[in-house]
Design an enzyme around this catalytic site. Structure first.
Site, PDB file in Angstrom:
ATOM      1  N   ASP A 491       0.830  -1.208   0.000  1.00 22.08           N
ATOM      2  CA  ASP A 491       0.000   0.000   0.000  1.00 22.08           C
ATOM      3  C   ASP A 491       0.860   1.251   0.000  1.00 22.08           C
ATOM      4  O   ASP A 491       0.547   2.233  -0.658  1.00 22.08           O
ATOM      5  CB  ASP A 491      -0.965   0.002   1.195  1.00 22.08           C
ATOM      6  CG  ASP A 491      -0.245  -0.135   2.532  1.00 22.08           C
ATOM      7  OD1 ASP A 491       0.891  -0.638   2.558  1.00 22.08           O
ATOM      8  OD2 ASP A 491      -0.825   0.270   3.564  1.00 22.08           O
ATOM      9  N   ASP A 496       4.606   2.710   9.115  1.00 22.65           N
ATOM     10  CA  ASP A 496       4.685   1.354   9.650  1.00 22.65           C
ATOM     11  C   ASP A 496       3.497   0.539   9.147  1.00 22.65           C
ATOM     12  O   ASP A 496       2.596   0.208   9.894  1.00 22.65           O
ATOM     13  CB  ASP A 496       4.726   1.394  11.189  1.00 22.65           C
ATOM     14  CG  ASP A 496       3.524   2.130  11.773  1.00 22.65           C
ATOM     15  OD1 ASP A 496       2.843   2.857  11.028  1.00 22.65           O
ATOM     16  OD2 ASP A 496       3.246   1.946  12.977  1.00 22.65           O
ATOM     17  N   GLU A 497       3.521   0.232   7.860  1.00 20.91           N
ATOM     18  CA  GLU A 497       2.440  -0.559   7.274  1.00 20.91           C
ATOM     19  C   GLU A 497       3.005  -1.456   6.172  1.00 20.91           C
ATOM     20  O   GLU A 497       3.277  -2.603   6.388  1.00 20.91           O
ATOM     21  CB  GLU A 497       1.334   0.358   6.747  1.00 20.91           C
ATOM     22  CG  GLU A 497       0.139  -0.419   6.254  1.00 20.91           C
ATOM     23  CD  GLU A 497      -1.198   0.166   6.650  1.00 20.91           C
ATOM     24  OE1 GLU A 497      -1.240   1.265   7.198  1.00 20.91           O
ATOM     25  OE2 GLU A 497      -2.215  -0.507   6.419  1.00 20.91           O
ATOM     26  N   GLU A 776      -2.327   9.016  -1.017  1.00 22.04           N
ATOM     27  CA  GLU A 776      -3.291   8.041  -0.513  1.00 22.04           C
ATOM     28  C   GLU A 776      -4.721   8.587  -0.572  1.00 22.04           C
ATOM     29  O   GLU A 776      -5.654   7.878  -0.894  1.00 22.04           O
ATOM     30  CB  GLU A 776      -2.951   7.710   0.944  1.00 22.04           C
ATOM     31  CG  GLU A 776      -3.935   6.787   1.634  1.00 22.04           C
ATOM     32  CD  GLU A 776      -3.460   6.372   3.013  1.00 22.04           C
ATOM     33  OE1 GLU A 776      -2.691   7.133   3.626  1.00 22.04           O
ATOM     34  OE2 GLU A 776      -3.856   5.282   3.462  1.00 22.04           O
ATOM     35  N   HIS A 797       0.648   6.148  -2.397  1.00 24.26           N
ATOM     36  CA  HIS A 797      -0.304   5.039  -2.473  1.00 24.26           C
ATOM     37  C   HIS A 797      -0.810   5.046  -3.911  1.00 24.26           C
ATOM     38  O   HIS A 797      -1.284   6.061  -4.382  1.00 24.26           O
ATOM     39  CB  HIS A 797      -1.505   5.362  -1.584  1.00 24.26           C
ATOM     40  CG  HIS A 797      -1.614   4.594  -0.322  1.00 24.26           C
ATOM     41  ND1 HIS A 797      -0.723   4.726   0.714  1.00 24.26           N
ATOM     42  CD2 HIS A 797      -2.562   3.710   0.104  1.00 24.26           C
ATOM     43  CE1 HIS A 797      -1.130   3.952   1.723  1.00 24.26           C
ATOM     44  NE2 HIS A 797      -2.236   3.315   1.372  1.00 24.26           N
TER      45      HIS A 797
HETATM   46  C1  BGC Z   1      -4.058   0.889   3.796  1.00 22.50           C
HETATM   47  C2  BGC Z   1      -4.880   0.829   2.552  1.00 22.50           C
HETATM   48  C3  BGC Z   1      -5.764  -0.361   2.672  1.00 22.50           C
HETATM   49  C4  BGC Z   1      -6.673  -0.051   3.800  1.00 22.50           C
HETATM   50  C5  BGC Z   1      -7.781  -0.982   4.032  1.00 22.50           C
HETATM   51  C6  BGC Z   1      -4.984   1.156   4.917  1.00 22.50           C
HETATM   52  O1  BGC Z   1      -4.334   1.279   6.119  1.00 22.50           O
HETATM   53  O2  BGC Z   1      -3.031   1.804   3.697  1.00 22.50           O
HETATM   54  O3  BGC Z   1      -4.332   1.188   1.423  1.00 22.50           O
HETATM   55  O4  BGC Z   1      -6.369  -0.768   1.526  1.00 22.50           O
HETATM   56  O5  BGC Z   1      -5.979   0.198   5.000  1.00 22.50           O
HETATM   57  O6  BGC Z   1      -8.834  -0.238   4.269  1.00 22.50           O
END
Ligand code: BGC
Length: 917
Positions: A491, A496-497, A776, A797
């Site tokens: 994403d 931190d993802e 995003e 994103h």
């Molecule tokens: C992510 C998104 C993902 C979403 C789900 C987010 O934290 O960054 O891109 O699709 O969560 O709702």
């Protein structure tokens, strides 16, 4: 001899791949010629066990014989059964329509270790004693990374080496050297999989790195996805262990005919090294004064139960380097570098400073209004490197050139200038700006170089038009793709993802396929997706799956959300459509069917209203609802529509693959959902009870409206845009359908107006405000409110950049044949719109490079196209019905709407017509 050129020889989509474990790998090539009508009428494939044999035209492994036909892709190897370690040299001979023939240069693939028993090496880990003995080293914990272990094994060779191969894997990440030189150019090997299900190994040809005499194999092990931070969790060790371990097997064939195998075992030594700690999210601390000492024997540890499999996609590599565009000292000793581009990767640092100087680098995507680094949106990712200088010593020898990407990971000291050069090893950041502190004086002019890393998927397409903002928008999509296609489609690369979110990936997949060749990349990821499916059939929301347990709290299971889990159908379907890949469907068919059956079991009425998981809906639409697991009529409509789309896709695939009963079953499932949809949400005259842009878009895209009111539905969509002041309001799920559906419904003018707006919210609003990647959210930063809440505000994103698909499909008009998979027969059908004077796109399909290049001057329309050799296209020339069309020698076979229709064989054509957008 034929004038055809044979190019792009690929095995499983890859260039000369080493160490495959696909037992019947598929071969492909491309034909190149500008001759009209050039095509293949027959081919002959030869596969040999040696370079000499292939040069002599001997197919001792496989000689397909002369096979009639125009097939150039997905030809499965059908020779002598392939064994471990085999070298397969291959070439193809092609006959054209004049019966002249041409032979390709030769290409290569090698087989990896196919059987478990091929591995004699043992898994090793460091003795924890090395940490205890080193007062500066730290042991890893659930919240902090530890000091990475280094490993070594010396051996000597008495004779020269004919061929040597290294097979390597790790729980964690490895970097390997032989004789001080890096093995391979891959970064972060082995790449991310669900380690409970499978672990990658990599294969390298190291023949050139070995010599008679003393040789040393060096390895360093980092945490990566295995034991480091992954996602937003507050603990590391996602897969249940903080211990990294290594598996290396070097196999050499020597000049005297003997064989040597050196595998990891307790004869290897371990120690701590200069990296003090390193973590993807947190960054790396490196003390260049430290060299490994106090070697202890490594420990043999239990092998994983998950199988070792070969990596089947392009590895992560450094694919570019950027010099900063500006440097600012914002406070004494605080230097801000701007790379001019938001990237994923790291900084190559070049400094001159006394030993022990601590140089710190922090990374961020944006600056605060006062010019300081904005890091709030990284959440808990520290994204900080600390480099402790070694100081130059007399007699130091430069070990790597400053610009040498191939030498990454080295610290080099130039004896002349006393420069130290550093790149981190096991971390990466998403950033445009770098803050450098810790130097007594000004940094060197070349102190900072941005190193761009991503899965090295080959470029495929290029788009440009007369509008600079649109060109930048397309480029921002390409950059967000580069920045996020890192082993899996993530994403975002900064906070931190960094997870393989399925919704984002499916929305962007088609755009991605125009920008780059993503066939191998997504084929690998589909394995992660299926690995993450529950036994019941629920596809996940992220893949690879995050193991849930004590160390990880998910969001109620992270599975089954509409528009996310459906990627399990959409991705393979798209790969089949774009690349004509049938194997991806055959391999995942059962999983795909299971998912749809699971939905049906829980939603017998035909409305998908139960078991919706986290139910993200049309994520980040305007106004946005970011609550999880909540219900609303719009979310129900979206989930039902996505299910209907799954059913249509499965029905189509079942027909295509000769599964007649299933085709009927899924068609009936679709009809039932469609009926339920209409009953629940359709009012007279194409009006929906839920009036959002995405509701209309999904209804149109997935054929959920009765034919009689489709046009009215599209008008209501246009009205909705008008009510929004001419603005879009869709979130992730609607966005990729917006301009395509408007265009196909006869509202290309509205699509162009949306494209060209630059006031908030619009695609060009971020571009106008300096974006170099896709944000995003529409409101990531607004003039009025500044930065959005940093809890969820990435500037990198790709989902909202899925308009790239429309630029290729409808602006340039390079489009799939609705009836046929792959681009061997395709459509050229541009919808030129007001606001653009020209558009030009190239796109390398699996069959060759397509060109579409149009210009408008008043009503005069001029269009040049290229149909690659051995392909053909249905060409739709935009033209007014009562005007003349110059079809460059082609016959106009009819008209469809505002297009004159021709059928074109391979070649280059220029058409002229009269057209009023
Ligand atoms: C992510 C998104 C993902 C979403 C789900 C987010 O934290 O960054 O891109 O699709 O969560 O709702």
């Amino acid at each position: 001899m034929s004038d055809l050129r044979l190019t792009h020889l690929r095995c499983e989509y890859l260039v000369d791949p080493l160490g495959l474990d696909e037992r019947t790998p598929r071969l492909s090539w491309q034909l190149d010629s500008d001759r009209r009508g050039a095509r293949q009428t027959a081919y002959r494939l030869l596969v040999s066990s040696s370079a000499e044999r292939i040069a002599r035209g001997e197919g001792d492994r496989w000689d397909s014989g002369r096979v009639l036909g125009d097939q150039t892709a997905h030809i499965a190897y059908a020779g002598v059964p392939l064994r471990s370690r085999e070298n397969c040299f291959w070439c193809v001979e092609v006959w054209d329509e004049t019966d002249a023939s041409v032979r390709s240069a030769s290409a290569l693939w090698t087989m990896g270790l196919l059987e478990k028993t091929d591995w004699s090496a043992q898994w090793i880990a460091a003795d924890p004693e090395i940490i205890r003995r080193d007062r500066n080293a730290v042991a890893p914990t659930l919240t902090a990374s530890g000091t990475p272990a280094v490993f070594r094994r010396e051996f000597s060779l008495s004779v020269a080496v004919k061929r040597a191969t290294v097979y390597a894997s790790a729980r964690g990440l490895f970097e390997l050297k032989l004789g001080g030189r890096r093995v391979g150019e891959d970064i972060f090997a082995p790449e991310w999989t669900d380690y409970d299900k499978r672990i990658h190994y990599r294969t390298y040809d190291v023949t050139a790195l070995l010599a008679p005499g003393r040789n040393v194999l060096d390895a360093v092990l980092g945490d990566g996805w295995w034991s480091g931070y992954v996602g937003w969790q507050e603990t590391r060790s996602r897969y249940g262990s903080l211990e990294n371990s290594l598996l290396v097997q070097l196999e050499a064939e020597l000049a005297d005919g003997s064989h040597l195998t050196i595998g990891t075992d307790d004869a290897w030594q371990c120690a701590t090294g200069p990296i003090l700690h390193s973590d993807f999210m947190m960054g790396e601390t490196y003390d260049a004064r430290r060299t490994p000492t106090g070697w202890l024997p490594a420990r043999v540890v239990a092998a994983p139960t998950a199988p070792l499999v070969a990596q089947r996609s392009e590895p992560v590599r450094i694919t570019g380097e950027l010099a900063p565009v500006s440097l600012n000292e914002i406070r004494p000793g605080v230097w801000i570098f701007d790379l001019g581009q938001n990237i994923t990767g790291w900084v190559r640092l070049c400094v001159v400073a006394p030993a022990g100087t601590r140089v710190q680098l922090r990374h961020g995507e944006r600056l605060n209004p006062d010019g300081t680094l904005y890091t709030e949106n990284l959440r808990r990712a520290k994204a900080t490197e600390v480099y402790i200088c070694r100081g130059s010593a007399p007699g130091d020898v430069a070990t790597s050139p400053r610009s040498g990407a191939a030498k990454r990971g080295e610290v080099a000291v130039s004896p002349v200038a006393g420069e130290e050069i550093f790149e981190p090893h096991f971390t990466f950041h998403g950033f445009q700006f770098v803050e450098l502190t810790g130097l007594a004086g000004a940094p060197l002019p070349h102190a900072v170089t941005g190193c761009v890393i991503h899965s090295a998927t080959p470029p495929a397409g290029h788009f440009e038009c007369s509008h600079a903002g649109v060109n930048r928008l397309w480029l921002n999509g390409v950059w967000s793709q580069r920045d996020n296609f890192l082993s899996v489609p993530t994403d975002c690369p900064q906070r931190d993802e960094r997870l393989g979110w399925m919704g984002d990936a499916q929305v962007f997949c088609r755009t991605a396929s125009y920008n780059m060749d993503v066939a191998a990349f997504f084929s690998k990821w589909m394995i992660d997706v299926e690995d993450a499916q529950t036994p019941d059939g629920v596809f996940p929301d992220v893949a690879p799956r995050l193991r849930e347990g004590d160390n990880f709290t998910g969001l109620g299971g992270l599975g089954g959300a509409a528009g996310w889990a459906d990627a399990g159908i959409i991705i393979p379907y798209t790969l089949w459509r774009v690349y004509g890949d049938r194997r991806i469907i055959e391999r995942h068919w059962t999983a795909m069917v299971k998912w749809v059956d699971w939905i049906e079991r829980h939603n017998p009425s035909g409305l998908r209203v139960n078991e919706l998981g986290n139910n993200y809906g049309d994520w980040l639409c305007l106004p946005s609802d970011t609550t999880f697991g909540t219900h609303s009529p719009m979310k129900n409509l979206l989930a039902t529509a996505c299910w209907a789309d799954d059913a249509t896709k499965l029905a189509r695939l079942a027909r295509e693959f000769g599964r007649r009963a299933e085709a009927q079953r899924f068609q009936a499932m679709f009809e039932k959902i469609r009926g339920a949809f209409q009953k629940e949400w359709l009012l007279p005259h194409g009006q929906l009870t839920v009036e959002t842009q995405t509701a209309y878009l999904l209804a149109l895209a997935f054929d959920l409206l009765p034919e009689s009111v489709r046009a009215r539905g599209a008008e209501r969509l246009v009205d909705n845009i008008r009510v929004h002041g001419g603005h879009l309001s869709t979130g992730f799920i609607g966005i990729s359908h917006l301009n395509p559906q408007l265009t196909l419904a006869g509202h290309a003018d509205t699509a162009y107006r949306l494209l060209l707006r630059d006031d908030y919210p619009s695609w060009l609003y971020p571009v106008k405000h300096g974006a170099t990647t896709i944000w995003e959210r529409w409101n990531g930063w607004t003039h009025q409110d500044g930065f959005f809440n940093p809890q969820m505000n990435s500037f990198n994103h790709y989902s909202l950049g899925s308009v790239g698909e429309w630029l290729f499909r409808h602006v340039a008009g390079i489009e799939l044949d609705p009836e046929k998979a792959g681009f061997q027969h395709f459509m050229l059908r541009p919808f030129p719109g007001a606001g653009l004077d020209f558009a030009r796109a190239t796109y390398r399909t699996l069959y060759g490079e397509v060109l579409s290049d149009w210009q408008r001057a008043g009503e005069k329309f001029k269009w040049t196209v290229r149909v690659p050799a051995n392909t053909s296209a249905r060409v739709f020339i935009p033209s007014e019905s009562d005007t003349a069309v110059d079809a460059d020698g082609l016959t106009v076979i009819g008209r469809e709407g505002r297009f004159a229709v021709c059928e074109a064989s391979a070649g280059r054509y220029t058409f002229t017509s009269t057209f009023r957008p």
